[in-house]
Design a protein around this motif. Structure first.
Motif, short mmCIF file in Angstrom:
data_model
loop_
_atom_site.label_atom_id
_atom_site.label_comp_id
_atom_site.label_asym_id
_atom_site.label_seq_id
_atom_site.Cartn_x
_atom_site.Cartn_y
_atom_site.Cartn_z
N PHE A 165 0.83 -1.21 0.00
CA PHE A 165 0.00 0.00 0.00
C PHE A 165 0.87 1.25 0.00
O PHE A 165 0.57 2.23 -0.72
CB PHE A 165 -0.92 -0.02 1.22
N GLU A 166 1.93 1.26 0.81
CA GLU A 166 2.81 2.41 0.86
C GLU A 166 3.48 2.65 -0.49
O GLU A 166 3.76 3.79 -0.87
CB GLU A 166 3.88 2.21 1.94
N GLU A 167 3.73 1.60 -1.23
CA GLU A 167 4.39 1.74 -2.53
C GLU A 167 3.44 2.31 -3.58
O GLU A 167 3.85 3.15 -4.40
CB GLU A 167 4.91 0.37 -2.99
N TRP A 168 2.18 1.85 -3.56
CA TRP A 168 1.23 2.29 -4.58
C TRP A 168 0.44 3.52 -4.16
O TRP A 168 -0.30 4.09 -4.99
CB TRP A 168 0.27 1.16 -4.93
N TRP A 169 0.54 3.92 -2.93
CA TRP A 169 -0.18 5.11 -2.46
C TRP A 169 0.84 6.10 -1.91
O TRP A 169 0.93 6.39 -0.74
CB TRP A 169 -1.20 4.73 -1.38
N ASP A 170 1.63 6.65 -2.83
CA ASP A 170 2.70 7.59 -2.49
C ASP A 170 2.22 9.01 -2.78
O ASP A 170 1.58 9.26 -3.80
CB ASP A 170 3.96 7.28 -3.29
N LYS A 171 2.55 9.93 -1.89
CA LYS A 171 2.04 11.28 -2.00
C LYS A 171 2.52 12.01 -3.25
O LYS A 171 1.77 12.80 -3.84
CB LYS A 171 2.43 12.08 -0.75
N SER A 172 3.74 11.76 -3.66
CA SER A 172 4.31 12.51 -4.78
C SER A 172 4.45 11.70 -6.07
O SER A 172 4.52 12.29 -7.15
CB SER A 172 5.69 13.06 -4.39
N ARG A 173 4.49 10.36 -5.98
CA ARG A 173 4.76 9.55 -7.18
C ARG A 173 3.52 8.92 -7.79
O ARG A 173 3.51 8.65 -8.99
CB ARG A 173 5.78 8.46 -6.86
N THR A 174 2.47 8.68 -7.03
CA THR A 174 1.31 7.98 -7.57
C THR A 174 0.00 8.74 -7.39
O THR A 174 -0.81 8.82 -8.32
CB THR A 174 1.17 6.60 -6.91
N VAL A 175 -0.24 9.31 -6.22
CA VAL A 175 -1.53 9.94 -5.94
C VAL A 175 -1.85 11.09 -6.89
O VAL A 175 -2.99 11.22 -7.34
CB VAL A 175 -1.58 10.40 -4.46
N PRO A 176 -0.89 11.98 -7.27
CA PRO A 176 -1.25 13.03 -8.24
C PRO A 176 -1.75 12.48 -9.56
O PRO A 176 -2.59 13.12 -10.21
CB PRO A 176 0.08 13.80 -8.41
N PHE A 177 -1.28 11.32 -9.98
CA PHE A 177 -1.77 10.72 -11.23
C PHE A 177 -3.14 10.08 -11.03
O PHE A 177 -3.95 10.05 -11.95
CB PHE A 177 -0.76 9.70 -11.74
N TYR A 178 -3.40 9.56 -9.85
CA TYR A 178 -4.75 9.06 -9.56
C TYR A 178 -5.78 10.19 -9.63
O TYR A 178 -6.93 9.98 -10.01
CB TYR A 178 -4.80 8.42 -8.18
N LEU A 179 -5.34 11.39 -9.28
CA LEU A 179 -6.24 12.53 -9.31
C LEU A 179 -6.70 12.84 -10.72
O LEU A 179 -7.81 13.35 -10.93
CB LEU A 179 -5.55 13.75 -8.69
N ILE A 180 -5.86 12.53 -11.71
CA ILE A 180 -6.25 12.75 -13.10
C ILE A 180 -7.46 11.88 -13.45
O ILE A 180 -8.41 12.33 -14.10
CB ILE A 180 -5.08 12.43 -14.04
N ALA A 181 -7.45 10.64 -13.00
CA ALA A 181 -8.57 9.74 -13.28
C ALA A 181 -9.85 10.22 -12.63
O ALA A 181 -10.95 9.96 -13.12
CB ALA A 181 -8.23 8.33 -12.81
N VAL A 182 -9.72 10.94 -11.52
CA VAL A 182 -10.91 11.44 -10.83
C VAL A 182 -11.46 12.69 -11.51
O VAL A 182 -12.68 12.85 -11.67
CB VAL A 182 -10.59 11.72 -9.35
#
Length: 354
Positions: A245-262
Motif C-alpha cells: 500500500f505504501e508503494e502504490w499510495w505515495d504522496k508525490s509519485r502515484t496519488v497526483p496521477f490518480y487525481l487525473i482519473a478522478v
C-alpha cells in the motif's frame, strides 16, 4: 434577435399567452430595414439606440417557433444584488493564498507582515479601481461588452492585449499548480485514513506534542526541545500488504496521477452551472476555516513577544529581509483584475460597481 415574433408563438415562463405591442412590431420592421441597408459586418449603418426595443419588449427567440418574454433588462444589467456580487468577488479571491499567509508573515516578520498586507491591499484595490473605470475612459466607442484585454489593445495595440492575457494565464497556472498539490495531499490523507480504518491500524504518538488538551505541531523539528512528534504504528494487517500500500499510495509519485482519473471525466461536462455550484462549497470551506481559526485562537489565547530583529524558538522577529516572499503571495491573493469586469457585469446596481 429577432425580438418580435408572431403573437401565437409567444409563451412566457408560466405558459401564459402574451401579445406583442404594435410599437414592438414597428421597431422590428425598422431593425429589419437597417439590416438590409448593408452587410452585417459593416457597422456604419447599425440600428441606433432609439430603434432598439424597450426592456419590457425584449423576447428571447427560439428556433422552434416560440419566444420567452424577458422581464428584466439584460444589456449591461444583471440580476444579482450588490451583496451577491460582493460575495462572488470575495469567493473568487479567497483561495489557496489564505493557507500560505501565515508562512508569509513568518518570512516577513510580524509587524512588517501586517504593514505589507495593508499596503498591498491598498495598491491592488487602486489598480482594480482603474481596471473597472478603464472602459468608461474610452470616448465615442461602445465598450459595454469589452473585457480588460480589449482595453489594453485599444491603448497599446496587440502587444497590450497579449501581455494582459499572458499575465492572466501565468496567475491561473500558478493557482492550478497550488490546487493540484492541495488536492493531491487531500486525496492522499483520505486514502490513508480509509486504509488505516479498514485494516485496524492505530497510530500512537511516542512523545505527543500537546498544549493542554490540544495537540499541536512542535515549532522546530530539528531542535532537541521540545521533541519532534514521532509515531508508533500498531497494525493488524500484514507487513507485506502495508508495504504494498505504501508503494502504490505515495504522496508525490502515484496519488497526483490518480487525481487525473478522478477529475478528467469532469472536463467532459459542458454545463457551466455545474461548475458554478462549486462556488457554494468554496464559500462553505472558507467560512469553516475562519470559524476554526477563530475558535482555536480564542481557546489558546494571544501570545506576543516583540523581538524587533532577533528570533527565538517560538517567536519570529518583527522585521525580516525575506519580506518580498510575502509580497509575492499577496499579489496572487489579491488578484481579481482579469475577471472583475465580468463579475460586475451581472450586478443589478451598476452605479455601485466602483
Amino acid at each position: 434577435r429577432p425580438f418580435h415574433v408572431e403573437p401565437t408563438n409567444i409563451v412566457s415562463v408560466n405558459d401564459d399567452m402574451q401579445r406583442v405591442t404594435d410599437e414592438a412590431s414597428a421597431m422590428n420592421k425598422r431593425i429589419h430595414y437597417y439590416s438590409r441597408l448593408t452587410s452585417p459586418t459593416d457597422r456604419a449603418l447599425i440600428a441606433p439606440d432609439h430603434v432598439l426595443p424597450a426592456p419590457d419588449e425584449i423576447y428571447v427567440y427560439s428556433p422552434l417557433g416560440t419566444a420567452f418574454k424577458v422581464d428584466t433588462c439584460t444589456d449591461g444589467y444583471g440580476r444579482n444584488s450588490s451583496v451577491v456580487t460582493i460575495f462572488m468577488i470575495w469567493n473568487t479571491m479567497m483561495g489557496t493564498s489564505i493557507l500560505s499567509i501565515p508562512w508569509g508573515i513568518k518570512q516577513a516578520g510580524f509587524t512588517s507582515g501586517i504593514i505589507l498586507i495593508l499596503l498591498m491591499g491598498i495598491l491592488t484595490l487602486y489598480c482594480c479601481f482603474r481596471v473597472v473605470k478603464s472602459r468608461k475612459t474610452i470616448p465615442l466607442i461602445d465598450t459595454s461588452n469589452w473585457e480588460f484585454p480589449d482595453v489594453c489593445k485599444y491603448y497599446f495595440g496587440s502587444f497590450g492585449q497579449w501581455s494582459s492575457l499572458l499575465f492572466s494565464m501565468v496567475s491561473l497556472v500558478g493557482a492550478m499548480v497550488v490546487y493540484w498539490v492541495l488536492m493531491s495531499n487531500f486525496l492522499f490523507n483520505t486514502g490513508k485514513f480509509i486504509y488505516n480504518f479498514v485494516h485496524d491500524i492505530n497510530v500512537t504518538d511516542i512523545v505527543p506534542g500537546t498544549n493542554g488538551s490540544n495537540k499541536v505541531i512542535c515549532p522546530s523539528a530539528t531542535s532537541s526541545y521540545p521533541p519532534q512528534n514521532r509515531s508508533l504504528i500498531f497494525s493488524s494487517a500484514t507487513n507485506t500488504s502495508f508495504e504494498l500500500f505504501e508503494e502504490w499510495w505515495d504522496k508525490s509519485r502515484t496519488v497526483p496521477f490518480y487525481l487525473i482519473a478522478v477529475l478528467l471525466p469532469l472536463l467532459i461536462l459542458k454545463s457551466p452551472s455545474f461548475f458554478a455550484k462549486f462556488n457554494v462549497l468554496g464559500t462553505v470551506s472558507v467560512v469553516y476555516l475562519v470559524f476554526l481559526v477563530t475558535v482555536k485562537a480564542a481557546h489558546l489565547g494571544i501570545h506576543l513577544e516583540y523581538n524587533w530583529f532577533t528570533e527565538n524558538e517560538f517567536f519570529v522577529p518583527e522585521f525580516r529581509i525575506q519580506f518580498p516572499q510575502l509580497t509575492g503571495i499577496l499579489t496572487l491573493a489579491f488578484f481579481i483584475h482579469n475577471c472583475v469586469i465580468t463579475l460586475l457585469q451581472n450586478n443589478k446596481n451598476q452605479e455601485n460597481n466602483v
